[in-house]
Design an enzyme around this catalytic site. Sequence first.
Site, PDB file in Angstrom:
ATOM      1  N   ARG A  69       0.859  -1.194   0.000  1.00 27.61           N
ATOM      2  CA  ARG A  69       0.000   0.000   0.000  1.00 27.61           C
ATOM      3  C   ARG A  69       0.894   1.244   0.000  1.00 27.61           C
ATOM      4  NH1 ARG A  69      -1.840   1.548   4.603  1.00 27.61           N
ATOM      5  NH2 ARG A  69      -2.610  -0.479   5.278  1.00 27.61           N
ATOM      6  N   TYR A  95     -15.662  17.320 -15.999  1.00 22.95           N
ATOM      7  CA  TYR A  95     -15.914  15.889 -16.164  1.00 22.95           C
ATOM      8  C   TYR A  95     -17.001  15.465 -15.171  1.00 22.95           C
ATOM      9  CZ  TYR A  95     -15.186  10.849 -15.842  1.00 22.95           C
ATOM     10  OH  TYR A  95     -15.383   9.492 -15.811  1.00 22.95           O
ATOM     11  N   ASP A 115      -6.368  18.941 -14.543  1.00 22.94           N
ATOM     12  CA  ASP A 115      -6.700  17.611 -15.045  1.00 22.94           C
ATOM     13  C   ASP A 115      -6.227  17.570 -16.496  1.00 22.94           C
ATOM     14  OD1 ASP A 115      -7.932  15.387 -16.198  1.00 22.94           O
ATOM     15  OD2 ASP A 115      -9.767  15.577 -15.021  1.00 22.94           O
ATOM     16  N   LYS A 129      -7.217   6.604 -19.804  1.00 21.65           N
ATOM     17  CA  LYS A 129      -7.473   7.130 -21.143  1.00 21.65           C
ATOM     18  C   LYS A 129      -6.205   7.058 -22.003  1.00 21.65           C
ATOM     19  CE  LYS A 129     -11.331   7.912 -18.975  1.00 21.65           C
ATOM     20  NZ  LYS A 129     -11.669   9.182 -18.367  1.00 21.65           N
TER      21      LYS A 129
HETATM   22  C1  LIG Z   1     -12.147   9.564 -17.103  1.00 22.23           C
HETATM   23  C2  LIG Z   1     -11.820  10.881 -16.553  1.00 22.23           C
HETATM   24  C3  LIG Z   1     -11.635  11.071 -15.175  1.00 22.23           C
HETATM   25  C4  LIG Z   1     -11.827   9.941 -14.173  1.00 22.23           C
HETATM   26  O1  LIG Z   1     -10.885   8.928 -14.305  1.00 22.23           O
HETATM   27  P1  LIG Z   1     -11.191   7.370 -14.025  1.00 22.23           P
HETATM   28  O2  LIG Z   1      -9.914   6.722 -14.375  1.00 22.23           O
HETATM   29  O3  LIG Z   1     -12.341   6.971 -14.877  1.00 22.23           O
HETATM   30  O4  LIG Z   1     -11.524   7.266 -12.578  1.00 22.23           O
HETATM   31  C5  LIG Z   1     -11.291  12.332 -14.735  1.00 22.23           C
HETATM   32  N1  LIG Z   1     -11.147  13.367 -15.583  1.00 22.23           N
HETATM   33  C6  LIG Z   1     -11.331  13.228 -16.913  1.00 22.23           C
HETATM   34  C7  LIG Z   1     -11.154  14.402 -17.809  1.00 22.23           C
HETATM   35  C8  LIG Z   1     -11.670  12.002 -17.439  1.00 22.23           C
HETATM   36  O5  LIG Z   1     -11.865  11.867 -18.756  1.00 22.23           O
END
Ligand SMILES: *Cc1c(COP(=O)(O)O)cnc(C)c1O
Length: 384
Positions: free
Chosen positions: A51, A103, A175, A200
């Site tokens: 962890r 998001y 982000d 992604k």
């Molecule tokens: C998918 C996404 C998230 C969340 O991420 P997860 O891996 O699905 O938890 C946050 N911000 C953006 C812009 C995203 O496309």
Amino acid sequence: MSKKELKFNSKTIHGGQHPDAAYGAVMPPIYQTSTYAQPTPGGHKGFEYSRGANPTRTALENAVASLENGNYGMAFGSGMAAIDAVIKLLGPGDEVICTSDLYGGSYRLFKGVFEKYGIKFRFSDMVDMKALASQIDQNTKLVWVETPTNPMMNIIDIKAVAKVTKAKNVLLAVDNTFATPYLQRPLDLGADLVMHSATKYLGGHSDVVVGALVVKDEKLAEQLYFIQKSSGGICGPMDSFLTLRGIKTLHVRMQRHCENGEVIAKYLKAHPKVEKVYWPGFTSHPNHKIAKEQMSGFGGMISFIPMGANYDEAIKIVERLNIFTLAESLGGVESLVGHPASMSHGSIPKEEREKNGVVDALIRLSVGIEDVDDLISDLEQALN
Ligand SMILES: *Cc1c(COP(=O)(O)O)cnc(C)c1O
């Protein structure tokens, strides 16, 4: 030559990574272990319990930190777990100002989970920097930026926001999921913290759910490592390995995503059955100039509205597509299509989402790296 000096296209392969010390394995081994033998109490080799740290995860954390030109990386079990760790830096009475076109999952976490712990979330389009500055008061501790925004592809000027947050002594988090460090490096533009849904583009193959944070500042890193270890929302060794493998081709994939994205954005714009296309590469895009300055390309994310379409007609179009798979998520090698109003943004109240342009007929494409002719043929049959 130090690895810090490598160019980006080499960093994806070598950044923060080295052959494994035990047997020289070129890829970091999947250390599928929870714990580590200690010859004497406390006499470990930097790893006590997974962890806190795991060598495969550490390799991923170093790789992402290197790509973002940061000093410290943390990998989590999802992008949301990474955002959760950032908000846990705050306490009751603290306030966050976020991009209004956010998001859906971030919106849900902020409003649905953290608000009941006394943290306030306010929204700003972050176009007018004077307005943003006047929104910041003594309770504001963090500004949360998403750019390009999802799904409207608005661009926020990170450098300009950083100037405001620095003057007000407030943390700036970006982000960077949509742009990836291939197109945009927020820490270089003045941000304090970068967040990724590595699910992604970083992972890039739609086979993991992983999140990451990168910072430059040692104190901030210590706080985040403390939260990561205490709350435990970590990324496992197998997923760390897969994400690392994905990152090795990030630059090649992104180049093709950008090329295919441009062809498709222009095709849609010229199509008589398309009313509006949202893609920051158009000179007519309201934030094109900033996009050109802070990004090295425009990516493969495109949203559009079919001519005169309503909710049901938009759904018919997304169902007719064959090569574009109807699915949540984005950033994989395969092309995906989504209907934000019923899918990714379904958790945002209709009134709220429509204020930001997420209308019922909006369709979002994540353009993959297939042959672009096949993608165009697919769109052509679905639109006609
Ligand atoms: C998918 C996404 C998230 C969340 O991420 P997860 O891996 O699905 O938890 C946050 N911000 C953006 C812009 C995203 O496309």
